[in-house]
Design a protein around this motif. Structure first.
Motif, PDB file in Angstrom:
ATOM      1  N   TRP A  32      39.272  31.531  29.320  1.00  0.00           N
ATOM      2  CA  TRP A  32      37.832  31.428  29.600  1.00  0.00           C
ATOM      3  C   TRP A  32      37.167  32.748  30.032  1.00  0.00           C
ATOM      4  CZ3 TRP A  32      40.860  27.226  31.757  1.00  0.00           C
ATOM      5  CH2 TRP A  32      40.723  26.055  31.034  1.00  0.00           C
ATOM      6  N   GLY A  33      37.972  33.813  30.145  1.00  0.00           N
ATOM      7  CA  GLY A  33      37.421  35.075  30.590  1.00  0.00           C
ATOM      8  C   GLY A  33      36.566  35.786  29.542  1.00  0.00           C
ATOM      9  N   ILE A  42      44.335  31.417  32.567  1.00  0.00           N
ATOM     10  CA  ILE A  42      42.968  30.916  32.666  1.00  0.00           C
ATOM     11  C   ILE A  42      41.975  32.028  32.304  1.00  0.00           C
ATOM     12  CG2 ILE A  42      41.186  30.121  34.283  1.00  0.00           C
ATOM     13  CD1 ILE A  42      43.413  28.596  35.747  1.00  0.00           C
ATOM     14  N   TRP A  43      42.246  33.231  32.763  1.00  0.00           N
ATOM     15  CA  TRP A  43      41.369  34.366  32.451  1.00  0.00           C
ATOM     16  C   TRP A  43      41.340  34.629  30.954  1.00  0.00           C
ATOM     17  CZ3 TRP A  43      42.450  39.224  30.353  1.00  0.00           C
ATOM     18  CH2 TRP A  43      41.392  40.140  30.390  1.00  0.00           C
ATOM     19  N   MET A  44      42.532  34.489  30.302  1.00  0.00           N
ATOM     20  CA  MET A  44      42.594  34.712  28.851  1.00  0.00           C
ATOM     21  C   MET A  44      41.825  33.631  28.093  1.00  0.00           C
ATOM     22  SD  MET A  44      46.380  36.097  27.878  1.00  0.00           S
ATOM     23  CE  MET A  44      47.109  34.516  28.265  1.00  0.00           C
ATOM     24  N   ALA A  53      48.407  26.458  31.459  1.00  0.00           N
ATOM     25  CA  ALA A  53      47.857  27.084  32.671  1.00  0.00           C
ATOM     26  C   ALA A  53      47.839  26.086  33.826  1.00  0.00           C
ATOM     27  CB  ALA A  53      46.452  27.605  32.395  1.00  0.00           C
ATOM     28  N   ALA A  79      46.745  31.971  36.664  1.00  0.00           N
ATOM     29  CA  ALA A  79      45.422  32.595  36.740  1.00  0.00           C
ATOM     30  C   ALA A  79      45.186  33.526  35.556  1.00  0.00           C
ATOM     31  CB  ALA A  79      45.297  33.360  38.057  1.00  0.00           C
ATOM     32  N   ALA A  80      46.234  34.257  35.146  1.00  0.00           N
ATOM     33  CA  ALA A  80      46.108  35.146  33.985  1.00  0.00           C
ATOM     34  C   ALA A  80      45.833  34.349  32.709  1.00  0.00           C
ATOM     35  CB  ALA A  80      47.384  35.973  33.834  1.00  0.00           C
TER      36      ALA A  80
END
Length: 265
Positions: free
Chosen positions: A264-265, A260-262, A118, A257-258
């Motif tokens: 830590w989202g 990172i979302w996966m 990422a 960004a996707a």
């Protein structure tokens, strides 16, 4: 893997091998989002061989001229532009070879994580955009010298870090050094040939150690990666002078960004 998974991953690999958007970042998505299994050694061999066939076939006339004039120059002492370029490609390959020899194990042990991918996807995406905007974009392949070729080769060594993108970082370096977009892309594609060939050779030796070889997976992966890689090279060179690198940089930011979302989202 199931045939459907092989088809999707081979197409992804063939496209992202030569676009400046990172193949490793894309191949982690099906695994993380859909829970697909690791593609395995046979798939790696297939897509590398397919990508190699695509770039060799597409640049077959240029490759012949490079080999003819590069070797001919050693005999007669006179190097044409093609002969000089051939040896610049050899020079540019050395840093990646040395980096792989000394740092491959460390990178595979410590840097093959979603967080690293990422970060490099976003970071080198921003650098790609900056190089495209700030680069002079005036120099052709005929104006490339050994110092700049070596610097682009050193940049290629960074592609061992997942998420960097081999084509992305070499085009970025070329643009930063003042090359035209198409010239930077062509040099990136041509210098990929020895790197991909060496990688495919090493993977093939590993494949021979397997008790059973999944020939169906190899054949399907090779054909699909060849087709997608060939089309990718053709259309990228057709349009890169007009569209620039901004779309790819933006795409990398969204992809990072996707990821990172996966994570830590």
């Amino acid at each position: 893997m199931e045939i459907f998974q092989i088809v999707i991953l081979a197409l992804i690999q063939g496209l992202t091998e030569f676009l400046p958007i990172s193949s490793s970042a894309h191949l982690i998505l099906p695994k993380e989002v859909l829970g697909w299994p690791d593609q395995g050694l046979a798939f790696d061999v297939a897509v590398h061989f397919g990508s190699l066939l695509a770039v060799v076939l597409y640049f077959r006339s240029e490759i012949w001229a490079l080999l003819r004039d590069g070797l001919g120059g050693l005999v007669n002492g006179r190097f044409s532009d093609e002969g000089r370029l051939a040896w610049l490609i050899v020079l540019a390959t050395i840093p990646a070879g040395l980096a792989g020899l000394f740092f491959k194990e460390f990178i595979e042990t410590h840097l093959r994580s979603a967080a690293v991918i990422a970060a490099t996807t976003i970071g080198f995406g921003i650098l790609l955009w900056w190089a495209d905007v700030r680069g002079a974009r005036k120099q052709t392949l005929a104006q490339l010298n050994w110092k700049k070729a070596l610097m682009i080769g050193a940049a290629q060594a960074l592609a061992l870090i997942p998420g960097t993108s081999r084509s992305g970082i070499t085009m970025t370096a070329g643009l930063m050094l003042g090359m035209e977009r198409e010239a930077a892309a062509r040099f990136s594609f041509l210098m990929s040939i020895p790197v991909i060939a060496l990688s495919a050779m090493l993977l093939t030796f590993d494949l021979l150690s397997l008790e059973t070889v999944p020939w169906r997976d190899i054949l399907l992966g090779t054909v699909l990666s060849f087709v997608s890689a060939y089309l990718c090279i053709h259309f990228f060179l057709q349009f890169i002078s007009r569209i620039g690198m901004a779309p790819f940089a933006i795409y990398r930011l969204l992809l990072g960004a996707a990821l990172i979302w996966m994570i830590w989202g």
